[in-house]
Design a protein around this motif. Structure first.
Motif, mmCIF file in Angstrom:
data_model
loop_
_atom_site.group_PDB
_atom_site.id
_atom_site.type_symbol
_atom_site.label_atom_id
_atom_site.label_comp_id
_atom_site.label_asym_id
_atom_site.label_seq_id
_atom_site.Cartn_x
_atom_site.Cartn_y
_atom_site.Cartn_z
ATOM 1 N N LEU A 148 30.872 39.506 34.759
ATOM 2 C CA LEU A 148 30.296 38.271 35.277
ATOM 3 C C LEU A 148 31.306 37.532 36.152
ATOM 4 O O LEU A 148 32.465 37.918 36.275
ATOM 5 N N GLU A 149 30.833 36.431 36.771
ATOM 6 C CA GLU A 149 31.701 35.649 37.658
ATOM 7 C C GLU A 149 32.934 35.138 36.922
ATOM 8 O O GLU A 149 34.022 35.076 37.488
ATOM 9 N N ALA A 150 32.763 34.765 35.648
ATOM 10 C CA ALA A 150 33.910 34.279 34.880
ATOM 11 C C ALA A 150 34.967 35.361 34.725
ATOM 12 O O ALA A 150 36.174 35.084 34.715
ATOM 13 N N ASP A 151 34.519 36.617 34.624
ATOM 14 C CA ASP A 151 35.474 37.722 34.477
ATOM 15 C C ASP A 151 36.224 37.993 35.777
ATOM 16 O O ASP A 151 37.335 38.531 35.752
ATOM 17 N N LEU A 152 35.615 37.646 36.909
ATOM 18 C CA LEU A 152 36.248 37.931 38.192
ATOM 19 C C LEU A 152 37.504 37.111 38.421
ATOM 20 O O LEU A 152 38.313 37.444 39.277
ATOM 21 N N SER A 153 37.642 36.013 37.689
ATOM 22 C CA SER A 153 38.824 35.180 37.862
ATOM 23 C C SER A 153 39.972 35.613 36.962
ATOM 24 O O SER A 153 41.054 35.031 37.010
ATOM 25 N N GLN A 154 39.743 36.622 36.138
ATOM 26 C CA GLN A 154 40.780 37.077 35.222
ATOM 27 C C GLN A 154 41.917 37.755 35.981
ATOM 28 O O GLN A 154 41.720 38.382 37.023
ATOM 29 N N GLU A 155 43.110 37.647 35.428
ATOM 30 C CA GLU A 155 44.288 38.208 36.088
ATOM 31 C C GLU A 155 44.185 39.722 36.233
ATOM 32 O O GLU A 155 44.595 40.291 37.242
ATOM 33 N N GLY A 156 43.611 40.383 35.227
ATOM 34 C CA GLY A 156 43.488 41.833 35.286
ATOM 35 C C GLY A 156 42.600 42.300 36.418
ATOM 36 O O GLY A 156 42.900 43.293 37.092
ATOM 37 N N THR A 157 41.499 41.570 36.666
ATOM 38 C CA THR A 157 40.604 41.936 37.763
ATOM 39 C C THR A 157 41.289 41.767 39.103
ATOM 40 O O THR A 157 41.173 42.616 39.989
ATOM 41 N N ASN A 158 42.020 40.677 39.275
ATOM 42 C CA ASN A 158 42.729 40.459 40.533
ATOM 43 C C ASN A 158 43.790 41.532 40.760
ATOM 44 O O ASN A 158 43.961 42.021 41.878
ATOM 45 N N ALA A 159 44.514 41.903 39.694
ATOM 46 C CA ALA A 159 45.540 42.938 39.832
ATOM 47 C C ALA A 159 44.912 44.271 40.214
ATOM 48 O O ALA A 159 45.464 45.032 41.012
ATOM 49 N N LEU A 160 43.746 44.544 39.656
ATOM 50 C CA LEU A 160 43.050 45.798 39.975
ATOM 51 C C LEU A 160 42.655 45.846 41.444
ATOM 52 O O LEU A 160 42.843 46.854 42.125
ATOM 53 N N LEU A 161 42.127 44.745 41.961
ATOM 54 C CA LEU A 161 41.646 44.729 43.347
ATOM 55 C C LEU A 161 42.785 44.637 44.345
ATOM 56 O O LEU A 161 42.661 45.122 45.472
ATOM 57 N N GLU A 162 43.896 44.044 43.958
ATOM 58 C CA GLU A 162 45.024 43.945 44.874
ATOM 59 C C GLU A 162 45.736 45.285 45.059
ATOM 60 O O GLU A 162 46.578 45.420 45.952
ATOM 61 N N SER A 163 45.413 46.266 44.231
ATOM 62 C CA SER A 163 46.005 47.594 44.394
ATOM 63 C C SER A 163 45.120 48.480 45.268
ATOM 64 O O SER A 163 45.006 49.677 45.046
ATOM 65 N N CYS A 164 44.498 47.882 46.264
ATOM 66 C CA CYS A 164 43.711 48.628 47.249
ATOM 67 C C CYS A 164 43.807 47.889 48.577
ATOM 68 O O CYS A 164 43.478 46.705 48.649
ATOM 69 N N PHE A 165 44.308 48.581 49.621
ATOM 70 C CA PHE A 165 44.374 47.938 50.926
ATOM 71 C C PHE A 165 43.496 48.664 51.940
ATOM 72 O O PHE A 165 43.752 48.642 53.134
ATOM 73 N N ASN A 166 42.449 49.337 51.449
ATOM 74 C CA ASN A 166 41.391 49.859 52.314
ATOM 75 C C ASN A 166 41.891 50.959 53.252
ATOM 76 O O ASN A 166 41.452 51.054 54.395
ATOM 77 N N CYS A 167 42.796 51.807 52.758
ATOM 78 C CA CYS A 167 43.289 52.905 53.604
ATOM 79 C C CYS A 167 42.294 54.055 53.680
ATOM 80 O O CYS A 167 42.401 54.904 54.562
ATOM 81 N N LYS A 168 41.346 54.115 52.735
ATOM 82 C CA LYS A 168 40.249 55.097 52.712
ATOM 83 C C LYS A 168 40.712 56.527 52.408
ATOM 84 O O LYS A 168 39.940 57.473 52.574
ATOM 85 N N GLN A 169 41.931 56.704 51.943
ATOM 86 C CA GLN A 169 42.401 58.046 51.623
ATOM 87 C C GLN A 169 41.643 58.631 50.426
ATOM 88 O O GLN A 169 41.331 59.824 50.405
ATOM 89 N N CYS A 170 41.341 57.800 49.424
ATOM 90 C CA CYS A 170 40.632 58.304 48.238
ATOM 91 C C CYS A 170 39.231 58.785 48.602
ATOM 92 O O CYS A 170 38.748 59.790 48.061
ATOM 93 N N GLN A 171 38.570 58.099 49.528
ATOM 94 C CA GLN A 171 37.231 58.512 49.932
ATOM 95 C C GLN A 171 37.254 59.877 50.616
ATOM 96 O O GLN A 171 36.353 60.699 50.443
ATOM 97 N N LEU A 172 38.317 60.141 51.374
ATOM 98 C CA LEU A 172 38.413 61.410 52.093
ATOM 99 C C LEU A 172 38.573 62.592 51.143
ATOM 100 O O LEU A 172 38.043 63.671 51.401
ATOM 101 N N ASP A 173 39.297 62.401 50.041
ATOM 102 C CA ASP A 173 39.582 63.511 49.134
ATOM 103 C C ASP A 173 38.751 63.487 47.856
ATOM 104 O O ASP A 173 38.866 64.401 47.040
ATOM 105 N N CYS A 174 37.937 62.471 47.658
ATOM 106 C CA CYS A 174 37.104 62.396 46.449
ATOM 107 C C CYS A 174 36.068 63.525 46.450
ATOM 108 O O CYS A 174 35.352 63.707 47.439
#
Length: 290
Positions: free
Chosen positions: A102-128
């Motif tokens: 939910l929206e309340a969960d999106l403000s959690q530190e763990g969620t932010n840390a998870l999303l900050e470990s992606c800078f949209n390089c798209k390498q995972c999509q190419l090899d998935c």
């Protein structure tokens, strides 16, 4: 086997083996896809498409490889933690799409840390193996985080180079020497979150649109559009390295093209998108399209 080793049905009763002669389907639940009224997505896809894309990840873990022959996640290569893996983004997107995050969960530190470990390089999509669009799912979640909680001061500042770029050129004689001092970089780290070890490019004394030939900036008439190239000069070439943009335009002219660089164009908006500021990115895109 069940009767032999668990005659009193104490282990996981009524779930694996029942009293019925055949396995019952009464415990199976239909997966409920969210309706449009559950949440408003930031990117252009339907809730069903969003959940379908997130659910296409089967959790095989191929994205957690650190084999040098693959192009998988650079973040996971530097620190092999589950929350840094691409499949963690797919799992979070699936939970959000199904209403479990939910929206309340999106403000959690763990969620932010998870999303900050992606800078949209798209390498995972190419090899998935399943070609799951993890970067798009992560961008959607970042947009939801910003919509629910706003954006930090440092991200607001760093994602708007079109605002401070002209000021950087105006103050270049004073600012450029400061960018090379450890004290000023320490201040930038404290205020805007830019690492003090990060070397930032200096600003040009005169930006591109004050140095470019005048005929590049004049809108061509309809009868002058043969061999016309509309040159989109983004932030770096405009405010930091205008010589690069001018050289590009001269090469185009050398090959017989007419160059038009619309002065009204803003930045590309990629920094806004990467930080989840989708509404601001739409405004920039609308301006550039007009």
């Amino acid at each position: 086997m069940k009767q032999l080793f668990d005659p009193q049905l104490l282990l996981n009763p009524q779930k694996v083996i029942t009293h019925e002669s055949d396995l019952s389907a009464q415990y199976l639940k239909k997966a409920a896809l969210p309706g449009p009224e559950l949440y408003e997505l930031e990117l252009r896809w339907s809730p069903a498409e969003f959940v379908s894309q997130a659910s296409s990840c089967n959790g095989c873990g191929s994205c957690k490889t650190r084999d040098s022959s693959t192009r998988m996640c650079p973040f996971f290569r530097t620190a092999a933690a589950e929350e840094r893996s691409p499949r963690a983004k797919a799992a979070a997107a699936r939970q959000f799409g199904m209403g479990q995050l939910l929206e309340a969960d999106l403000s959690q530190e763990g969620t932010n840390a998870l999303l900050e470990s992606c800078f949209n390089c798209k390498q995972c999509q190419l090899d998935c193996p399943s070609s799951v669009n993890i970067p798009q799912l992560a961008l959607e979640l970042r947009g939801q985080v910003v919509a629910a909680n706003g954006v930090s001061r440092s991200e607001w500042f760093l994602s708007r180079p079109d605002v401070w770029g002209p000021w950087g050129c105006y103050l270049a004689p004073l600012l450029n020497p400061l960018l090379n001092t450890s004290a000023f970089r320490w201040i930038m780290e404290r205020i805007w979150g830019v690492a003090r070890r990060r070397r930032l490019p200096g600003f040009a004394r005169r930006p591109f649109f004050k140095r470019a030939p005048r005929h590049w900036l004049k809108r061509p008439e309809p009868n002058q559009r043969q061999n016309l190239v509309v040159y989109f000069v983004d932030h770096y070439a405009s405010f930091h390295d205008p010589e690069l943009a001018i050289a590009c335009g001269k090469v185009l002219e050398h090959h017989g093209y007419r160059v038009y660089a619309p002065p009204e164009l803003s930045v590309s908006g990629i920094a806004l998108i990467s930080s989840g500021q989708m509404e601001a990115a739409r405004m920039v895109a609308d301006q550039n399209l007009r």
